[in-house]
Design an enzyme around this catalytic site. Structure first.
Site, short mmCIF file in Angstrom:
data_model
loop_
_atom_site.label_atom_id
_atom_site.label_comp_id
_atom_site.label_asym_id
_atom_site.label_seq_id
_atom_site.Cartn_x
_atom_site.Cartn_y
_atom_site.Cartn_z
N GLU A 102 -3.87 -38.61 -109.55
CA GLU A 102 -4.76 -37.79 -108.87
C GLU A 102 -5.62 -36.88 -110.06
OE1 GLU A 102 -2.72 -34.62 -106.29
OE2 GLU A 102 -4.44 -33.34 -106.63
N GLU A 159 -11.73 -27.85 -107.62
CA GLU A 159 -10.96 -27.02 -106.80
C GLU A 159 -11.39 -25.60 -107.32
OE1 GLU A 159 -6.44 -28.54 -106.09
OE2 GLU A 159 -6.84 -28.42 -108.61
#
Length: 283
Positions: free
Chosen positions: A164, A169
């Site tokens: 990932e 974020e």
């Protein structure tokens, strides 16, 4: 899909030219011990400029739906509170923007709804520069993300073995800070390899910023507005490096609550929208 409007070309040039000073000082955005492997990937090979109003282009984007229970990961594996839908209230293209909106409402047993779109099975790629121009929402418990997952070979492999890459974020309660992270076998969840960058004098919810990575064999560079603030290599991870082996696909979503951000705030105002001006891939 490959037509870029003159306005967006102009915007792109302004961003690139206007940030030459910041880019020149890029080595100071990483630790002095970090090895810099800055590359130039400027051959545009894929894009979505969100130029047609309505649902996102089905040839490009699919959608994850529900609260994760059907996928065997209630709360999407992170104790998230939202139910993802593909309704225009949650996911829509309007006025040249993809809008992913979190709402506080009772829906299918959840107290919030939102959207999560992805290019799985439609556009997947290994290596390149992946970037998006985004304006983020604001408020305690909001968790927008622009990220990538490795191809799971139709379920033959599982996370975190597939890898990932979290390009962006953000905690809604920290409106000046962006996070870039990687998850893999031996370094996933709370043990992800990560670094944050604080704009200090600007906010991520009041203007658009360009979030990107340049990814090649043995490295991933993280950028905001072309300032390199993180580089991760096989020497940095605490397990197997799984990022040179297969293609990854793009995901964009807004979660509500979860282990990364905590519970939704009582004073967070809804609706809250992540605005995406474009997504582009270069090599």
């Amino acid at each position: 899909m490959m037509n870029i409007t003159l306005q967006k070309i102009h915007t792109k040039l302004i961003i690139r030219l206007g940030l030459l000073v910041a880019a020149a000082a890029v080595i100071f955005s990483c630790s002095p011990d970090d090895k810099q492997q800055v590359t130039t990937k400027n051959n545009l090979v894929w894009q979505d400029e969100f130029s047609v109003d309505g649902a996102p282009d089905p040839l490009i984007w699919g959608a994850d739906l529900g609260n994760g229970e059907a996928q065997g990961i209630p709360g999407w594996g992170n104790e998230e509170r939202q139910y993802y839908t593909d309704r225009p209230e949650n996911v829509v293209v309007e006025n040249g923007m993809l809008k992913i909106t979190a709402l506080k409402e009772s829906f299918q047993g959840s107290d919030y709804t939102s959207g999560r779109v992805l290019t799985k099975g439609k556009y997947q790629k290994k290596f390149g520069r992946f970037e998006a121009r985004i304006k983020l929402p604001w408020g305690q418990g909001l968790w927008p993300a622009f990220w990538m997952l490795g191809d799971d070979s139709n379920g033959a492999q599982a996370w975190p073995q597939i890898g990932e890459i979290d390009i962006m974020e953000y905690r809604g309660q920290e409106p000046t800070i962006v996070h870039g992270s990687m998850h893999g076998p031996g370094y996933s969840g709370g043990q992800a390899i990560t670094k944050q960058y604080d704009l200090v004098t600007d906010r991520l919810d009041t203007d658009f910023h360009v979030y990107g990575i340049e990814w090649g064999p043995g490295y991933v560079n993280y950028y905001i507005d072309e300032v390199l603030y993180n580089q991760i290599t096989p020497e940095d991870v605490t397990g197997d490096w799984v990022f040179d082996d297969h293609e990854f696909y793009i995901i964009m979503n807004v979660a509500v609550g979860g282990t990364f951000v905590g519970a939704p705030g009582l004073n967070t105002v809804y609706p809250q929208t992540m605005y995406v001006d474009y997504v582009r891939v270069y090599e």
